[in-house]
Design a protein around this motif. Structure first.
Motif, PDB file in Angstrom:
ATOM      1  N   TYR A 238       0.765  -1.228  -0.011  1.00 23.04           N
ATOM      2  CA  TYR A 238       0.088   0.158  -0.021  1.00 23.04           C
ATOM      3  C   TYR A 238       0.822   1.191   0.193  1.00 23.04           C
ATOM      4  O   TYR A 238       2.050   1.279   0.508  1.00 23.04           O
ATOM      5  N   PHE A 255      -4.673  11.440  -6.266  1.00 24.62           N
ATOM      6  CA  PHE A 255      -5.835  10.588  -6.698  1.00 24.62           C
ATOM      7  C   PHE A 255      -5.499  10.261  -8.245  1.00 24.62           C
ATOM      8  O   PHE A 255      -5.794   9.083  -8.817  1.00 24.62           O
ATOM      9  N   TYR A 258      -2.578   8.005  -9.047  1.00 24.73           N
ATOM     10  CA  TYR A 258      -3.042   6.663  -8.370  1.00 24.73           C
ATOM     11  C   TYR A 258      -3.900   5.911  -9.503  1.00 24.73           C
ATOM     12  O   TYR A 258      -3.775   4.611  -9.577  1.00 24.73           O
ATOM     13  N   ARG A 259      -4.875   6.577  -9.984  1.00 28.75           N
ATOM     14  CA  ARG A 259      -5.609   6.062 -11.051  1.00 28.75           C
ATOM     15  C   ARG A 259      -4.660   5.553 -12.171  1.00 28.75           C
ATOM     16  O   ARG A 259      -4.981   4.447 -12.923  1.00 28.75           O
ATOM     17  N   ALA A 273      -2.857  -0.855  -2.695  1.00 28.57           N
ATOM     18  CA  ALA A 273      -3.993   0.171  -2.258  1.00 28.57           C
ATOM     19  C   ALA A 273      -3.389   1.587  -1.982  1.00 28.57           C
ATOM     20  O   ALA A 273      -2.148   1.457  -1.801  1.00 28.57           O
ATOM     21  N   LEU A 274      -4.348   2.390  -1.948  1.00 28.02           N
ATOM     22  CA  LEU A 274      -3.877   3.800  -1.365  1.00 28.02           C
ATOM     23  C   LEU A 274      -4.577   3.988   0.016  1.00 28.02           C
ATOM     24  O   LEU A 274      -5.804   4.044  -0.022  1.00 28.02           O
ATOM     25  N   CYS A 276      -5.356   6.421   3.030  1.00 29.14           N
ATOM     26  CA  CYS A 276      -5.071   7.943   3.404  1.00 29.14           C
ATOM     27  C   CYS A 276      -5.835   8.204   4.643  1.00 29.14           C
ATOM     28  O   CYS A 276      -6.685   7.850   4.996  1.00 29.14           O
ATOM     29  N   PRO A 287     -12.537   9.603  -4.321  1.00 24.39           N
ATOM     30  CA  PRO A 287     -11.451   9.073  -4.191  1.00 24.39           C
ATOM     31  C   PRO A 287     -11.575   7.763  -5.324  1.00 24.39           C
ATOM     32  O   PRO A 287     -12.704   7.244  -5.573  1.00 24.39           O
ATOM     33  N   THR A 291      -9.027   2.649  -2.788  1.00 20.08           N
ATOM     34  CA  THR A 291      -8.465   3.542  -1.632  1.00 20.08           C
ATOM     35  C   THR A 291      -9.086   3.471  -0.414  1.00 20.08           C
ATOM     36  O   THR A 291     -10.457   3.477  -0.481  1.00 20.08           O
ATOM     37  N   ILE A 293      -9.598   5.235   3.355  1.00 18.81           N
ATOM     38  CA  ILE A 293      -9.676   6.492   4.255  1.00 18.81           C
ATOM     39  C   ILE A 293     -10.188   6.223   5.385  1.00 18.81           C
ATOM     40  O   ILE A 293     -11.312   5.661   5.667  1.00 18.81           O
TER      41      ILE A 293
END
Length: 412
Positions: A238, A255, A258-259, A273-274, A276, A287, A291, A293
């Motif tokens: 991640y 964002f 990451y896309r 994964a991202l 946040c 997002p 993602t 959060i």
């Protein structure tokens, strides 16, 4: 020494600035000094208490007593760019009752002390610029997402209205532009970027600026290693972002990058994964898939998350110093950051992290891909980052602060 810190907010309200003040205050106490922090009263807090050896005094202000509507959040009372009469009176009472060797202000609460500096009970005054707030009421020196060309009364009122509304913007901007900041004896800034911005502030002629970085507690590297891995983290690799989920922190740029990363991911294994860690805002963009959060994450878990991250990402459009980049490095994450503001003081490109132009989606995507696919590079950045992060710990920074205090006292 007996030291009085002035800070708009303090524990239990903690952000990067407040954490830095608490860290330096507690280290000064450990080194044998007597430290008091004067801050604004907030609901449910004691008027006076001692926290980790630091005495905390909370005083009233117009915003938290007579006109509470000035505060969007009563837990975060607002101090304007002009003296608050109730706050000035509270500072005066403390200075009359007790002797301090030096007063150290950190934000706009300074404006309630400046009228007292030349009185019989005023004390030598150090001010630290933690952001761009001596030149810009938005504290960003940015306009429409781009660096501002410089302050101007009409232009600043218009720009700040989006944040504060028209009437408050007019009061804050007029107050800031009217100040000459007489009563600052010694001025420090947390980065070369903030120091340069002070050329646009109304300061006494010939007042020098010393750069002393913001700081983090000692032992964060140990905390990151020894804190159990948070259960809420994803199972695989991640990327980790920590901070306000707003455009000024580059969250939209992240964002988009990451896309692009996930759309073109060729393995091996699934795309990272991202993660946040921060609170959504009205201006947080949608997002992308993949993602996670979370908000209100304990600091120990933040450090543990950095320890396991494939990369720590700091894509801010501007940054006073970049304390989160220091924490990422001490946590053991390879850092990818914007070459923006004080981040260039913290991250050495290609050595302790990778720097990319702020707002550049292509460059951020390419840097993230490098860290994820070049394991030798990631290992080098991790090792050098841990070493570099130690330069910003309390043990190394606080002795420089002591030197500033002694010089200010001797020459004032």
């Amino acid at each position: 020494m007996r030291i009085l810190h002035l800070s708009n907010l303090y524990t239990p309200v903690i952000g990067g600035l407040e954490r830095s003040i608490a860290t330096s205050s507690e280290e000064l106490v450990r080194r044998g000094h007597d430290v008091t922090v004067l801050t604004l009263a907030t609901p449910g807090t004691a008027r006076s208490e001692t926290i980790n050896g630091v005495r905390v005094q909370r005083v009233r202000s117009v915003a938290n007593t007579l006109v509470p509507g000035l505060n969007e959040d009563p837990r975060k009372p607002f101090h304007p760019t002009v003296p608050d009469p109730l706050t000035t009176a509270g500072i005066a009472r403390l200075l009359r009752a007790e002797h301090f060797d030096v007063v150290h202000s950190h934000d706009w609460l300074m404006y309630s002390y400046l009228p007292l500096r030349r009185t019989s009970f005023g004390r030598p005054h150090v001010h630290t610029a933690h952001d761009f707030g001596l030149a810009c009421v938005r504290k960003t020196l940015a306009r429409n997402g781009r660096p501002c060309s410089g302050p101007g009364l009409t232009r600043c009122v218009s720009c700040a209205s989006a944040q504060y509304g028209g009437p408050r913007s007019l009061v804050l901007t007029t107050g800031l532009h009217a100040h000459r900041h007489r009563g600052i004896d010694t001025l420090t800034a947390i980065s070369t970027s903030v120091a340069r911005s002070l050329a646009q502030a109304n300061l006494p002629a010939g007042l020098p600026v010393t750069v002393i970085s913001s700081l983090v507690p000692d032992g964060l590297d140990t905390l990151a290693r020894e804190t159990p891995r948070p259960e809420w983290l994803p199972g695989g690799d991640y990327l980790l972002f920590v901070g306000a989920l707003g455009p000024h922190k580059g969250i939209g740029v992240l964002f988009d990058a990451y896309r692009r990363l996930t759309d073109g991911w060729a393995g091996p294994g699934p795309a990272p994964a991202l993660v946040c860690l921060g609170t959504r805002r009205d201006d947080t963009p949608p997002p992308p898939p993949g993602t996670l959060i979370r908000h209100d994450v304990p600091h120990a878990q933040v450090m543990a998350a950095f320890h396991g991250a494939a990369a720590g990402v700091v894509p801010s459009l501007n940054e006073g110093m970049g304390q989160v980049a220091v924490e990422a490095m001490l946590g053991g994450a390879p850092v990818v950051a914007s070459a923006a503001g004080g981040l260039t003081d913290v991250v050495r490109d290609g050595e302790s992290g990778l720097l990319v132009p702020p707002g550049d989606v292509d460059a951020l995507h390419a840097a993230l891909l490098r860290v994820l696919t070049d394991h030798d590079l990631a290992a080098r950045l991790r090792a050098a980052g841990r070493h570099r992060g130690l330069d910003f710990t309390a043990a190394r920074v606080v002795p420089r602060i002591e030197e500033v205090y002694r010089a200010c006292i001797a020459t004032s």
